[in-house]
Design a protein around this motif. Structure first.
Motif, PDB file in Angstrom:
ATOM      1  N   ASN A 147       2.113  -1.590   3.076  1.00  0.00           N
ATOM      2  CA  ASN A 147       1.375  -2.409   4.051  1.00  0.00           C
ATOM      3  C   ASN A 147      -0.138  -2.223   4.000  1.00  0.00           C
ATOM      4  O   ASN A 147      -0.850  -2.745   4.851  1.00  0.00           O
ATOM      5  CB  ASN A 147       1.884  -2.114   5.468  1.00  0.00           C
ATOM      6  CG  ASN A 147       3.281  -2.664   5.653  1.00  0.00           C
ATOM      7  OD1 ASN A 147       3.568  -3.803   5.273  1.00  0.00           O
ATOM      8  ND2 ASN A 147       4.172  -1.842   6.188  1.00  0.00           N
ATOM      9  N   GLN A 148      -0.626  -1.505   3.019  1.00  0.00           N
ATOM     10  CA  GLN A 148      -2.068  -1.199   2.974  1.00  0.00           C
ATOM     11  C   GLN A 148      -2.953  -2.449   3.036  1.00  0.00           C
ATOM     12  O   GLN A 148      -4.001  -2.448   3.672  1.00  0.00           O
ATOM     13  CB  GLN A 148      -2.392  -0.411   1.701  1.00  0.00           C
ATOM     14  CG  GLN A 148      -3.823   0.091   1.665  1.00  0.00           C
ATOM     15  CD  GLN A 148      -4.037   1.102   0.543  1.00  0.00           C
ATOM     16  OE1 GLN A 148      -3.099   1.770   0.118  1.00  0.00           O
ATOM     17  NE2 GLN A 148      -5.268   1.222   0.084  1.00  0.00           N
ATOM     18  N   TYR A 149      -2.531  -3.515   2.379  1.00  0.00           N
ATOM     19  CA  TYR A 149      -3.331  -4.755   2.380  1.00  0.00           C
ATOM     20  C   TYR A 149      -2.611  -5.872   3.138  1.00  0.00           C
ATOM     21  O   TYR A 149      -2.906  -7.045   2.945  1.00  0.00           O
ATOM     22  CB  TYR A 149      -3.605  -5.204   0.942  1.00  0.00           C
ATOM     23  CG  TYR A 149      -4.412  -4.203   0.137  1.00  0.00           C
ATOM     24  CD1 TYR A 149      -5.801  -4.160   0.236  1.00  0.00           C
ATOM     25  CD2 TYR A 149      -3.773  -3.298  -0.704  1.00  0.00           C
ATOM     26  CE1 TYR A 149      -6.542  -3.238  -0.489  1.00  0.00           C
ATOM     27  CE2 TYR A 149      -4.498  -2.374  -1.442  1.00  0.00           C
ATOM     28  CZ  TYR A 149      -5.880  -2.349  -1.327  1.00  0.00           C
ATOM     29  OH  TYR A 149      -6.608  -1.432  -2.051  1.00  0.00           O
ATOM     30  N   GLY A 150      -1.640  -5.518   3.986  1.00  0.00           N
ATOM     31  CA  GLY A 150      -0.845  -6.511   4.708  1.00  0.00           C
ATOM     32  C   GLY A 150       0.494  -6.698   3.997  1.00  0.00           C
ATOM     33  O   GLY A 150       0.590  -6.503   2.785  1.00  0.00           O
ATOM     34  N   ALA A 151       1.493  -7.118   4.802  1.00  0.00           N
ATOM     35  CA  ALA A 151       2.862  -7.184   4.273  1.00  0.00           C
ATOM     36  C   ALA A 151       3.012  -8.259   3.198  1.00  0.00           C
ATOM     37  O   ALA A 151       3.899  -8.180   2.349  1.00  0.00           O
ATOM     38  CB  ALA A 151       3.841  -7.427   5.408  1.00  0.00           C
TER      39      ALA A 151
ATOM     40  N   TYR B  39       0.532  -9.249   1.073  1.00  0.00           N
ATOM     41  CA  TYR B  39      -0.335  -9.049  -0.100  1.00  0.00           C
ATOM     42  C   TYR B  39       0.448  -8.715  -1.383  1.00  0.00           C
ATOM     43  O   TYR B  39       0.126  -9.244  -2.449  1.00  0.00           O
ATOM     44  CB  TYR B  39      -1.418  -7.974   0.160  1.00  0.00           C
ATOM     45  CG  TYR B  39      -2.158  -7.685  -1.120  1.00  0.00           C
ATOM     46  CD1 TYR B  39      -3.152  -8.555  -1.573  1.00  0.00           C
ATOM     47  CD2 TYR B  39      -1.791  -6.603  -1.939  1.00  0.00           C
ATOM     48  CE1 TYR B  39      -3.769  -8.347  -2.793  1.00  0.00           C
ATOM     49  CE2 TYR B  39      -2.408  -6.397  -3.159  1.00  0.00           C
ATOM     50  CZ  TYR B  39      -3.397  -7.266  -3.581  1.00  0.00           C
ATOM     51  OH  TYR B  39      -3.985  -7.073  -4.799  1.00  0.00           O
TER      52      TYR B  39
END
Ligand SMILES: [Zn+2]
Ligand SMILES: [Zn+2]
Length: 259
Positions: free
Chosen positions: A102-106, A108
Motif C-alpha cells: 500500500n505504499q503508493y496506494g492499493a 498503484y
C-alpha cells in the motif's frame, strides 16, 4: 534481506553468490518457459480444441522445434543472470522495488504493471527494429527468424546477443519504476505467457474479441505470425500501437482468422 546477508556470509565470495543466484533464477525461468510453452504445446498442438484456428497448413519439422528449444534454454540462462543482477541491485539499495503493497496506494501496483508492459513493449519494438538492420539481422536476429512458421517453443528463441539486449530491460526498469516484487513476478509470467501465445501457430482468441473496441491494439498469434512469415511488419510484443504509429502494421494475412 537477512536471508541474502546470511547467504553472503555463508559463501563469503560475492561472485560465488552471484553465480548461485544466477543458476537458481535461470532454472526458475527455464522451468516457467517449459511449463507454459509445454502446456500450450500439449493443449493446442496435441489436443487441438475447436476454438484454435491453425494459421498455416504446414507444421514445422521436429528439428525446428528442437532448435527453438535449444536457443530458448540459452536465453533462460541469460535471463536468470540479469534477474540475479536485478536482485543484487535491489539488495544494494539502487532500485525502486518496495515491499509494502500500500505504499503508493492499493491501485498503484496494477498501474505499475500496465506501465511496465507499456515501457517493455516500447523497448522491444525499437530493439526489434534495430535487429532488422540487415547487418544485425544476418548476424543475430536470423536465429529468431529461422522459425518461419513458429511453434510455442520459439518464445525465447533468440541469439545470445539478442537475449542479452532483451534481458537488460529488467534491471533498467526496476531502477526507474517503483514496483512490488509480486507485480514483477506477474509481469514476467505474463511476458512468458504472451511470448508463447505470439508464437503459437494457432489463433486462440475468439473472433468477437477482435471486434471489441481497442482490442486491435493487442497482439495475438496471427499478428506475430505475420512478422515471421513476411518479416517487414508487426514488430511489437504486447501492443500494436508502435506499428500503427510508424507504418509497420499489417494484418492482411491474418484477417481471416479474426473476422
Ligand atoms: Zn524480427
Ligand atoms: Zn517471434
Amino acid at each position: 534481506m537477512n536471508g541474502y546477508a546470511d547467504l553472503l556470509q555463508a559463501t563469503q565470495n560475492p561472485w560465488v553468490l552471484f553465480g548461485f543466484l544466477s543458476g537458481f533464477l535461470s532454472v526458475a525461468v527455464f522451468l516457467r518457459y517449459v511449463l507454459i510453452a509445454g502446456g500450450f504445446y500439449v493443449l493446442i498442438w496435441k489436443w487441438t480444441p475447436g476454438f484454435a484456428r491453425k494459421i498455416e497448413k504446414a507444421t514445422p519439422p521436429p528439428e525446428t522445434l528442437r532448435y527453438e528449444f535449444a536457443w530458448s534454454a540459452l536465453s533462460s540462462l541469460i535471463f536468470g543472470v540479469f534477474g540475479s543482477a536485478g536482485f543484487i541491485l535491489w539488495e544494494k539499495g539502487f532500485t525502486r522495488v518496495y515491499l509494502d503493497w500500500n505504499q503508493y496506494g492499493a491501485l498503484y501496483p496494477w498501474f505499475s504493471l500496465a506501465l511496465l508492459m507499456f515501457l517493455h513493449d516500447a523497448y522491444f519494438y525499437w530493439v526489434h527494429r534495430l535487429m532488422h538492420v540487415p547487418k544485425i539481422f544476418r548476424r543475430i536476429h536470423r536465429v529468431h527468424h529461422e522459425s518461419k512458421n513458429p511453434s510455442p517453443w520459439a518464445a525465447f528463441s533468440f541469439h545470445w546477443a539478442e537475449a542479452i539486449l532483451e534481458a537488460a530491460i529488467l534491471p533498467a526498469l526496476i531502477l526507474i519504476v517503483p514496483v512490488h516484487p509480486a507485480i514483477l513476478v506477474i509481469f514476467l509470467t505474463t511476458m512468458t505467457f504472451l511470448g508463447v501465445i505470439n508464437h503459437l501457430g494457432y489463433e486462440i482468441y475468439p473472433r468477437w474479441f477482435f471486434r471489441m473496441p481497442g482490442n486491435r491494439f493487442l497482439i495475438s498469434a496471427s499478428n506475430h505470425h505475420l512478422h515471421h512469415s513476411r518479416v517487414r511488419y508487426n514488430y511489437g510484443l504486447y501492443f500494436t500501437w508502435w506499428d500503427y504509429w510508424f507504418g509497420t502494421h499489417d494484418s492482411q494475412d491474418s484477417a481471416k482468422l479474426k473476422s
